[in-house]
Design a protein around this motif. Structure first.
Motif, mmCIF file in Angstrom:
data_model
loop_
_atom_site.group_PDB
_atom_site.id
_atom_site.type_symbol
_atom_site.label_atom_id
_atom_site.label_comp_id
_atom_site.label_asym_id
_atom_site.label_seq_id
_atom_site.Cartn_x
_atom_site.Cartn_y
_atom_site.Cartn_z
ATOM 1 N N THR A 136 -18.248 1.833 14.141
ATOM 2 C CA THR A 136 -19.728 2.131 14.680
ATOM 3 C C THR A 136 -19.130 2.882 15.921
ATOM 4 O OG1 THR A 136 -21.118 1.378 13.394
ATOM 5 C CG2 THR A 136 -22.302 2.184 15.476
ATOM 6 N N GLU A 137 -18.156 1.702 17.242
ATOM 7 C CA GLU A 137 -17.807 1.822 18.193
ATOM 8 C C GLU A 137 -16.721 3.253 18.180
ATOM 9 O OE1 GLU A 137 -19.517 -2.073 16.984
ATOM 10 O OE2 GLU A 137 -18.300 -0.748 16.293
ATOM 11 N N LEU A 138 -15.803 3.270 17.763
ATOM 12 C CA LEU A 138 -15.015 4.302 16.958
ATOM 13 C C LEU A 138 -15.576 5.611 16.974
ATOM 14 C CD1 LEU A 138 -11.979 4.779 16.870
ATOM 15 C CD2 LEU A 138 -12.531 4.685 14.848
ATOM 16 N N THR A 175 0.952 -1.392 -0.045
ATOM 17 C CA THR A 175 -0.216 -0.155 0.135
ATOM 18 C C THR A 175 0.636 0.937 -0.181
ATOM 19 O OG1 THR A 175 -0.136 -0.371 2.477
ATOM 20 C CG2 THR A 175 -2.051 -0.928 1.331
ATOM 21 N N GLY A 176 2.419 1.008 0.361
ATOM 22 C CA GLY A 176 3.353 2.253 -0.092
ATOM 23 C C GLY A 176 2.472 3.154 0.878
ATOM 24 N N TYR A 177 2.573 4.194 0.615
ATOM 25 C CA TYR A 177 2.584 5.211 1.746
ATOM 26 C C TYR A 177 1.480 5.751 2.914
ATOM 27 C CZ TYR A 177 6.854 6.985 -0.014
ATOM 28 O OH TYR A 177 8.689 6.670 -0.332
ATOM 29 N N LEU A 178 0.728 4.689 2.419
ATOM 30 C CA LEU A 178 -1.197 4.937 2.821
ATOM 31 C C LEU A 178 -1.578 4.803 4.371
ATOM 32 C CD1 LEU A 178 -4.111 4.971 1.623
ATOM 33 C CD2 LEU A 178 -3.785 2.710 1.940
ATOM 34 N N ARG A 179 -0.615 4.233 4.374
ATOM 35 C CA ARG A 179 -1.034 4.228 5.674
ATOM 36 C C ARG A 179 0.135 5.024 6.387
ATOM 37 N NH1 ARG A 179 -3.658 0.748 9.990
ATOM 38 N NH2 ARG A 179 -3.006 -1.364 9.532
ATOM 39 N N ALA A 180 0.968 5.643 6.345
ATOM 40 C CA ALA A 180 1.894 6.373 7.192
ATOM 41 C C ALA A 180 0.856 7.197 6.893
ATOM 42 C CB ALA A 180 3.309 6.543 6.897
ATOM 43 N N LEU A 181 0.003 7.850 5.502
ATOM 44 C CA LEU A 181 -0.082 8.937 5.691
ATOM 45 C C LEU A 181 -1.629 9.051 5.901
ATOM 46 C CD1 LEU A 181 -0.921 12.174 4.359
ATOM 47 C CD2 LEU A 181 -2.137 10.540 1.721
ATOM 48 N N LEU A 182 -2.349 7.840 6.490
ATOM 49 C CA LEU A 182 -3.820 8.041 7.121
ATOM 50 C C LEU A 182 -3.169 8.406 8.451
ATOM 51 C CD1 LEU A 182 -5.491 4.966 5.872
ATOM 52 C CD2 LEU A 182 -5.526 7.843 5.608
ATOM 53 N N ASP A 183 -2.037 8.056 9.484
ATOM 54 C CA ASP A 183 -1.664 8.252 10.734
ATOM 55 C C ASP A 183 -1.192 9.355 10.943
ATOM 56 O OD1 ASP A 183 -2.074 5.811 11.290
ATOM 57 O OD2 ASP A 183 -0.079 5.053 10.419
ATOM 58 N N LEU A 227 -2.086 11.849 9.458
ATOM 59 C CA LEU A 227 -3.602 12.923 9.089
ATOM 60 C C LEU A 227 -4.358 12.503 10.198
ATOM 61 C CD1 LEU A 227 -3.772 13.116 5.132
ATOM 62 C CD2 LEU A 227 -2.705 15.022 7.106
ATOM 63 N N ASP A 228 -4.957 11.503 10.694
ATOM 64 C CA ASP A 228 -5.559 10.849 12.302
ATOM 65 C C ASP A 228 -6.706 10.360 11.309
ATOM 66 O OD1 ASP A 228 -6.298 10.322 14.413
ATOM 67 O OD2 ASP A 228 -6.880 12.205 15.047
ATOM 68 N N VAL A 229 -6.913 10.146 10.571
ATOM 69 C CA VAL A 229 -7.555 8.879 9.299
ATOM 70 C C VAL A 229 -7.850 8.178 10.419
ATOM 71 C CG1 VAL A 229 -8.722 8.966 7.174
ATOM 72 C CG2 VAL A 229 -7.374 11.337 7.856
ATOM 73 N N PRO A 230 -9.231 7.827 10.285
ATOM 74 C CA PRO A 230 -8.747 5.769 10.485
ATOM 75 C C PRO A 230 -8.365 4.661 9.589
ATOM 76 C CG PRO A 230 -11.028 6.558 11.509
ATOM 77 C CD PRO A 230 -10.204 8.709 10.983
ATOM 78 N N PHE A 246 -10.520 6.780 2.719
ATOM 79 C CA PHE A 246 -10.837 7.176 3.981
ATOM 80 C C PHE A 246 -10.495 8.120 4.303
ATOM 81 C CE2 PHE A 246 -7.852 3.653 2.614
ATOM 82 C CZ PHE A 246 -7.978 2.299 3.535
ATOM 83 N N PHE A 247 -11.544 8.886 5.536
ATOM 84 C CA PHE A 247 -11.863 10.100 5.974
ATOM 85 C C PHE A 247 -12.012 10.430 7.461
ATOM 86 C CE2 PHE A 247 -15.198 7.652 5.339
ATOM 87 C CZ PHE A 247 -16.534 8.605 7.232
ATOM 88 N N ASN A 248 -11.742 11.716 7.790
ATOM 89 C CA ASN A 248 -12.223 12.114 9.495
ATOM 90 C C ASN A 248 -12.674 13.435 9.201
ATOM 91 O OD1 ASN A 248 -9.986 13.913 8.884
ATOM 92 N ND2 ASN A 248 -8.696 13.210 10.186
ATOM 93 N N ASP A 249 -13.223 14.357 9.990
ATOM 94 C CA ASP A 249 -13.442 15.374 9.599
ATOM 95 C C ASP A 249 -13.099 16.824 9.100
ATOM 96 O OD1 ASP A 249 -15.239 14.476 11.757
ATOM 97 O OD2 ASP A 249 -14.692 16.318 13.401
#
Length: 426
Positions: free
Chosen positions: A327-329, A72-80, A82-85, A112-115
């Motif tokens: 949902t729980e998160l 997944t390349g840089y995906l996981r690191a980028l999500l972390d 940006l605080d995107v679950p 993937f998204f947050n606010d």
């Protein structure tokens, strides 16, 4: 009325040098009120200040590094960063992206998204990012997946070709569509093509999207049309999916889900973002053009914003259960009032939220609204919640429900106007 006259003049300004998508042309023909993004009050093309630009600044200063993963390349690191679950993952297999040539039912585009931001990834392509800049609206970026000792995010203006349209409120915004889709990802718009938000009936939603989880309501998710030339949708709806296993090789993805609850929240949030940006832009122009009439000029837009914020005309749900832990998160994020209640509490039995007032009132975009726009929203919100407007469209808002929302707002918003302190009169 000067501000509205000015905005009508803006509709006639040629934006051909910036926006060339057919959707923009169609919106202009429908007399949408475009606001020229180049005017000083907006200055859309200047340097943004959203979370992605801030992260890129840190990358450039070598204050942070993004780790690279084989699949997944840089995906996981980028999500972390940006605080995107990861639990927010949703998957779309329609060819509706700059990278549409890569998208198929077995190689979907995951989002993937947050606010504040949405991050999209598909195998074989670059990472797409859309951030909500508190001042400018949606700003788009890309991140190459080529291994690099110093990866950087690049602003992408080409995305505006389709992300400025009547469907976005005629500002750079977010789009969620439901379009029946074939096995190879080809869209079949003659079978349906609808904008999706929380007002959309479920039976019209999620064409071209995977949906994992449970609901007894029929929808178009997981439907893969076997012929690109068919004249009608399949009569049978696909069975519910517990996960994406069997649809694609899930070991190459961060999550095996396209969570139905995440989809419902995403549908609500993208349109809420657009409405906040629109009233913010109108507010900036109103304050600059005619401050004395600014409040009255924003009245109609404020009604639209508040109606959507309060889930007026929300399409009914039947019992919904997610699959990924989203949902729980989401329920734990708060903020909470002194009785432990939160606008993020999901209901999922007959409607999306337990307390129907959008959590996006806590967003950076709302906080950054010009004073005249924020005041217009607060005044309209108070009219509805305190019972001054008893129109039939607000009949679902019983006094106890309105009281709960007001109590939560009082405890969780520091700058809530004083007029929210009094008792409900109706």
């Amino acid at each position: 009325m000067a501000v509205m006259i000015f905005m009508r003049k803006l509709a006639a300004i040629s934006l051909a040098g910036y926006f060339t998508c057919n959707s923009v042309t169609a919106a202009a023909q429908n007399n949408q009120l475009f606001i020229d993004p180049r005017i000083p009050a907006i200055d859309y093309f200047s340097a943004p200040s959203d979370v992605v630009t801030k992260l890129d600044g840190r990358l450039g200063a070598r204050e942070i590094q993004l780790a690279y993963a084989e699949n997944t390349g840089y995906l996981r690191a980028l999500l972390d960063a940006l605080d995107v679950p990861v639990e927010s993952q949703i998957a779309v297999y329609s060819k509706t992206s700059l990278q549409k040539s890569l998208i198929t039912s077995t190689n979907p585009r995951t989002i993937f998204f947050n606010d504040d931001v949405a991050v999209a990834w598909m195998a074989g392509g670059f990472i797409e990012v859309a951030a909500l800049d508190p001042q400018k609206g949606a700003v788009f970026y890309s991140l190459s997946q080529a291994r690099n000792t110093a990866p950087r995010l690049r602003r992408e203006l080409d995305c505006l070709n389709c992300h400025v349209a009547g469907q976005t409120g005629s500002i750079p915004g977010f789009l969620v569509n439901s379009i029946p889709t074939a096995v190879d990802g080809a869209i079949l718009p003659w079978l349906g093509n609808s904008l999706t938000n929380h007002r959309s009936p479920l039976e019209e939603r999620w064409g071209g999207w995977y949906v994992t989880g449970e609901t007894s309501s029929p929808h178009q998710g997981n439907m893969i049309v076997t012929s690109n030339n068919t004249a009608q949708l399949p009569q049978e709806r696909p069975p519910p999916l517990a996960s994406l296993a069997g649809q694609l090789d899930t070991k190459n993805y961060l999550s095996a889900y396209s969570d139905i609850v995440a989809l419902l929240v995403f549908d609500h949030q993208m349109q809420m973002m657009n409405l906040l940006v629109r009233i913010g832009w109108e507010g900036k122009i109103a304050q600059q053009e005619d401050p004395a009439e600014a409040a009255s000029a924003l009245r109609a837009t404020a009604i639209d914003v508040v109606d959507y914020m309060l889930f007026v005309d929300e399409a009914p749900l039947t019992e919904v259960r997610g699959s990924s832990g989203f949902t729980e998160l989401f329920n734990t994020r708060g903020p909470f009032d002194n009785r432990g209640r939160s606008l993020r509490t999901l209901e999922l039995q007959s409607r999306l939220m337990r307390y129907p007032c959008s959590y996006m009132i806590y967003s950076a975009a709302f906080a950054a609204l010009p004073d005249v726009a924020k005041t217009a929203v607060y005044l309209r919100l108070a009219e509805v919640l305190f019972g001054a407007d008893q129109s039939a469209r607000y009949a679902r808002f019983t006094k106890p429900m309105r009281q709960e929302i007001v109590d939560i707002l009082r405890d969780t918003i520091v700058d809530l106007p004083d007029y929210f302190a009094g008792p409900l009169t109706y």
